[in-house]
Scaffold this motif. Structure first.
Motif, PDB file in Angstrom:
ATOM      1  N   THR A   2     -49.351  -0.064  70.921  1.00 31.58           N
ATOM      2  CA  THR A   2     -50.309  -0.503  70.069  1.00 31.58           C
ATOM      3  C   THR A   2     -51.355   0.577  69.592  1.00 31.58           C
ATOM      4  OG1 THR A   2     -51.675  -0.737  72.078  1.00 31.58           O
ATOM      5  CG2 THR A   2     -50.103  -2.625  71.353  1.00 31.58           C
ATOM      6  N   PRO A   3     -51.622   0.192  68.435  1.00 32.46           N
ATOM      7  CA  PRO A   3     -52.832   1.306  67.749  1.00 32.46           C
ATOM      8  C   PRO A   3     -54.072   1.017  68.927  1.00 32.46           C
ATOM      9  CG  PRO A   3     -52.464  -0.559  66.225  1.00 32.46           C
ATOM     10  CD  PRO A   3     -51.264  -0.530  67.691  1.00 32.46           C
ATOM     11  N   ALA A   4     -54.762   2.122  69.062  1.00 31.36           N
ATOM     12  CA  ALA A   4     -56.283   2.283  69.870  1.00 31.36           C
ATOM     13  C   ALA A   4     -57.004   1.735  69.075  1.00 31.36           C
ATOM     14  CB  ALA A   4     -56.322   3.578  70.333  1.00 31.36           C
ATOM     15  N   ARG A   5     -57.797   0.859  69.517  1.00 31.62           N
ATOM     16  CA  ARG A   5     -59.112   0.452  68.539  1.00 31.62           C
ATOM     17  C   ARG A   5     -60.299   1.280  68.800  1.00 31.62           C
ATOM     18  NH1 ARG A   5     -58.274  -5.420  70.523  1.00 31.62           N
ATOM     19  NH2 ARG A   5     -60.553  -5.536  70.921  1.00 31.62           N
ATOM     20  N   ARG A   6     -61.007   1.615  68.024  1.00 32.17           N
ATOM     21  CA  ARG A   6     -62.027   2.555  67.920  1.00 32.17           C
ATOM     22  C   ARG A   6     -63.553   1.819  68.139  1.00 32.17           C
ATOM     23  NH1 ARG A   6     -60.115   7.217  69.429  1.00 32.17           N
ATOM     24  NH2 ARG A   6     -58.157   7.598  68.104  1.00 32.17           N
ATOM     25  N   CYS A   7     -64.537   2.514  68.616  1.00 25.43           N
ATOM     26  CA  CYS A   7     -65.849   2.053  68.647  1.00 25.43           C
ATOM     27  C   CYS A   7     -66.208   1.376  67.356  1.00 25.43           C
ATOM     28  CB  CYS A   7     -66.737   3.185  69.252  1.00 25.43           C
ATOM     29  SG  CYS A   7     -68.475   2.547  69.702  1.00 25.43           S
ATOM     30  N   SER A   8     -66.735   0.346  67.396  1.00 28.41           N
ATOM     31  CA  SER A   8     -67.399  -0.230  66.058  1.00 28.41           C
ATOM     32  C   SER A   8     -68.804   0.500  65.555  1.00 28.41           C
ATOM     33  CB  SER A   8     -67.890  -1.798  66.143  1.00 28.41           C
ATOM     34  OG  SER A   8     -66.701  -2.387  66.774  1.00 28.41           O
ATOM     35  N   ARG A   9     -69.305   1.395  66.353  1.00 31.78           N
ATOM     36  CA  ARG A   9     -70.737   1.926  66.057  1.00 31.78           C
ATOM     37  C   ARG A   9     -70.243   3.074  64.925  1.00 31.78           C
ATOM     38  NH1 ARG A   9     -75.176   1.433  69.227  1.00 31.78           N
ATOM     39  NH2 ARG A   9     -75.870   2.666  67.764  1.00 31.78           N
ATOM     40  N   THR A  10     -71.027   3.149  63.908  1.00 32.54           N
ATOM     41  CA  THR A  10     -70.916   4.215  62.948  1.00 32.54           C
ATOM     42  C   THR A  10     -70.865   5.486  63.214  1.00 32.54           C
ATOM     43  OG1 THR A  10     -72.262   2.687  61.330  1.00 32.54           O
ATOM     44  CG2 THR A  10     -71.868   4.952  60.606  1.00 32.54           C
ATOM     45  N   ALA A  11     -69.844   6.220  62.825  1.00 31.12           N
ATOM     46  CA  ALA A  11     -69.449   7.594  63.107  1.00 31.12           C
ATOM     47  C   ALA A  11     -68.866   7.973  64.576  1.00 31.12           C
ATOM     48  CB  ALA A  11     -70.742   8.420  62.840  1.00 31.12           C
ATOM     49  N   CYS A  12     -68.596   6.863  65.339  1.00 32.14           N
ATOM     50  CA  CYS A  12     -68.234   7.065  66.462  1.00 32.14           C
ATOM     51  C   CYS A  12     -66.691   7.022  66.528  1.00 32.14           C
ATOM     52  CB  CYS A  12     -68.830   6.165  67.535  1.00 32.14           C
ATOM     53  SG  CYS A  12     -68.200   6.242  69.320  1.00 32.14           S
ATOM     54  N   THR A  13     -66.086   7.830  67.045  1.00 37.13           N
ATOM     55  CA  THR A  13     -64.694   7.959  66.965  1.00 37.13           C
ATOM     56  C   THR A  13     -63.975   7.751  68.416  1.00 37.13           C
ATOM     57  OG1 THR A  13     -64.671  10.385  67.220  1.00 37.13           O
ATOM     58  CG2 THR A  13     -64.521   9.514  65.036  1.00 37.13           C
ATOM     59  N   GLU A  39     -61.656  -9.401  66.749  1.00 35.39           N
ATOM     60  CA  GLU A  39     -62.198 -10.514  66.339  1.00 35.39           C
ATOM     61  C   GLU A  39     -63.364 -10.143  65.267  1.00 35.39           C
ATOM     62  OE1 GLU A  39     -61.921 -13.632  67.083  1.00 35.39           O
ATOM     63  OE2 GLU A  39     -60.136 -13.225  68.634  1.00 35.39           O
ATOM     64  N   PRO A  40     -63.384 -10.913  64.205  1.00 33.87           N
ATOM     65  CA  PRO A  40     -64.361 -10.586  62.930  1.00 33.87           C
ATOM     66  C   PRO A  40     -65.793 -10.543  63.697  1.00 33.87           C
ATOM     67  CG  PRO A  40     -63.189 -12.442  62.574  1.00 33.87           C
ATOM     68  CD  PRO A  40     -62.481 -12.064  63.658  1.00 33.87           C
ATOM     69  N   HIS A  41     -66.257 -11.294  64.273  1.00 31.46           N
ATOM     70  CA  HIS A  41     -67.493 -11.343  64.898  1.00 31.46           C
ATOM     71  C   HIS A  41     -67.875 -10.832  66.402  1.00 31.46           C
ATOM     72  CE1 HIS A  41     -68.332 -13.930  61.443  1.00 31.46           C
ATOM     73  NE2 HIS A  41     -67.202 -14.782  61.673  1.00 31.46           N
ATOM     74  N   ALA A  42     -66.902  -9.757  66.632  1.00 28.70           N
ATOM     75  CA  ALA A  42     -66.952  -9.432  68.019  1.00 28.70           C
ATOM     76  C   ALA A  42     -67.153  -7.731  67.636  1.00 28.70           C
ATOM     77  CB  ALA A  42     -65.963  -9.488  68.980  1.00 28.70           C
ATOM     78  N   TYR A  43     -67.670  -6.884  68.532  1.00 28.77           N
ATOM     79  CA  TYR A  43     -67.929  -5.656  68.114  1.00 28.77           C
ATOM     80  C   TYR A  43     -67.450  -4.930  69.468  1.00 28.77           C
ATOM     81  CZ  TYR A  43     -71.298  -7.434  64.777  1.00 28.77           C
ATOM     82  OH  TYR A  43     -71.581  -8.028  64.005  1.00 28.77           O
ATOM     83  N   ASP A  44     -66.346  -3.887  69.238  1.00 30.93           N
ATOM     84  CA  ASP A  44     -65.772  -3.122  70.221  1.00 30.93           C
ATOM     85  C   ASP A  44     -66.779  -2.035  70.357  1.00 30.93           C
ATOM     86  OD1 ASP A  44     -63.483  -4.990  70.224  1.00 30.93           O
ATOM     87  OD2 ASP A  44     -62.439  -3.694  68.942  1.00 30.93           O
ATOM     88  N   LEU A  45     -66.993  -1.578  71.597  1.00 32.14           N
ATOM     89  CA  LEU A  45     -67.707  -0.433  71.915  1.00 32.14           C
ATOM     90  C   LEU A  45     -67.099   0.372  72.908  1.00 32.14           C
ATOM     91  CD1 LEU A  45     -71.143  -2.446  72.499  1.00 32.14           C
ATOM     92  CD2 LEU A  45     -70.213  -1.208  70.363  1.00 32.14           C
ATOM     93  N   CYS A  46     -67.498   1.650  72.938  1.00 31.66           N
ATOM     94  CA  CYS A  46     -66.866   2.803  73.775  1.00 31.66           C
ATOM     95  C   CYS A  46     -67.721   2.683  74.907  1.00 31.66           C
ATOM     96  CB  CYS A  46     -67.078   4.021  72.962  1.00 31.66           C
ATOM     97  SG  CYS A  46     -68.784   4.563  72.638  1.00 31.66           S
ATOM     98  N   LEU A  47     -67.357   3.265  75.962  1.00 35.51           N
ATOM     99  CA  LEU A  47     -67.988   3.546  77.346  1.00 35.51           C
ATOM    100  C   LEU A  47     -69.594   3.866  77.074  1.00 35.51           C
ATOM    101  CD1 LEU A  47     -67.942   2.833  80.428  1.00 35.51           C
ATOM    102  CD2 LEU A  47     -67.363   5.102  80.487  1.00 35.51           C
ATOM    103  N   GLU A  48     -69.833   4.971  76.382  1.00 39.43           N
ATOM    104  CA  GLU A  48     -71.194   5.380  76.154  1.00 39.43           C
ATOM    105  C   GLU A  48     -71.999   4.192  75.560  1.00 39.43           C
ATOM    106  OE1 GLU A  48     -73.618   8.581  73.789  1.00 39.43           O
ATOM    107  OE2 GLU A  48     -71.599   9.404  74.363  1.00 39.43           O
ATOM    108  N   HIS A  49     -71.514   3.840  74.348  1.00 37.91           N
ATOM    109  CA  HIS A  49     -72.410   2.709  73.771  1.00 37.91           C
ATOM    110  C   HIS A  49     -72.584   1.557  74.489  1.00 37.91           C
ATOM    111  CE1 HIS A  49     -71.642   5.354  69.833  1.00 37.91           C
ATOM    112  NE2 HIS A  49     -72.774   5.292  70.007  1.00 37.91           N
ATOM    113  N   SER A  50     -71.530   0.946  75.199  1.00 38.89           N
ATOM    114  CA  SER A  50     -71.590  -0.141  76.097  1.00 38.89           C
ATOM    115  C   SER A  50     -72.685  -0.029  77.012  1.00 38.89           C
ATOM    116  CB  SER A  50     -70.149  -0.467  76.612  1.00 38.89           C
ATOM    117  OG  SER A  50     -69.786   0.254  77.376  1.00 38.89           O
TER     118      SER A  50
END
Length: 119
Positions: A2-13, A39-50
């Protein structure tokens, strides 16, 4: 794999580890484990941003208990890597010389190139 999903925050990889959803009726932001599907109305976040998440004034942040999991390589990734190593280690089968090379012999090699001379 499965491809890894990235953080939804701008410029966060960084890879996403949590999913943020909003319940507007209850004025609640819910932060839980990474959703199975994006999901279109959900935001995936990395550990730091969460960890740094804040909600608008008057809103409640509900953090669902999750075991912190290192998003390292999955079993699929490791199996794919092992298969690639096995494939690269297999000997290349030798093929018979084509008829055009009959009567010629190799005088020297340089890398993958051969110098052929005819008899």
């Amino acid at each position: 794999m499965t491809p890894a999903r990235r953080c939804s925050r701008t410029a966060c990889t960084r890879p996403a580890v949590m999913t943020l959803t909003y319940v507007y009726a209850d004025q609640t932001a819910v932060l839980g484990p990474l959703a199975t599907y994006a999901e279109p109305h959900a935001y995936d976040l990395c550990l730091e941003h969460s960890e740094r998440l804040s909600a608008p004034r008057g809103w409640e942040v509900l953090r669902l208990a999750t075991g912190r999991i290192d998003p390292g390589p999955s079993n699929d990734d490791l199996l794919a890597l092992a298969d690639a190593v096995r494939e690269a280690a297999r000997p290349v089968p030798t093929t018979a010389r084509p008829a055009a090379e009959e009567g010629t012999h190799e005088t020297r090699r340089k890398g993958h190139l051969r110098v052929l001379t005819s008899d």
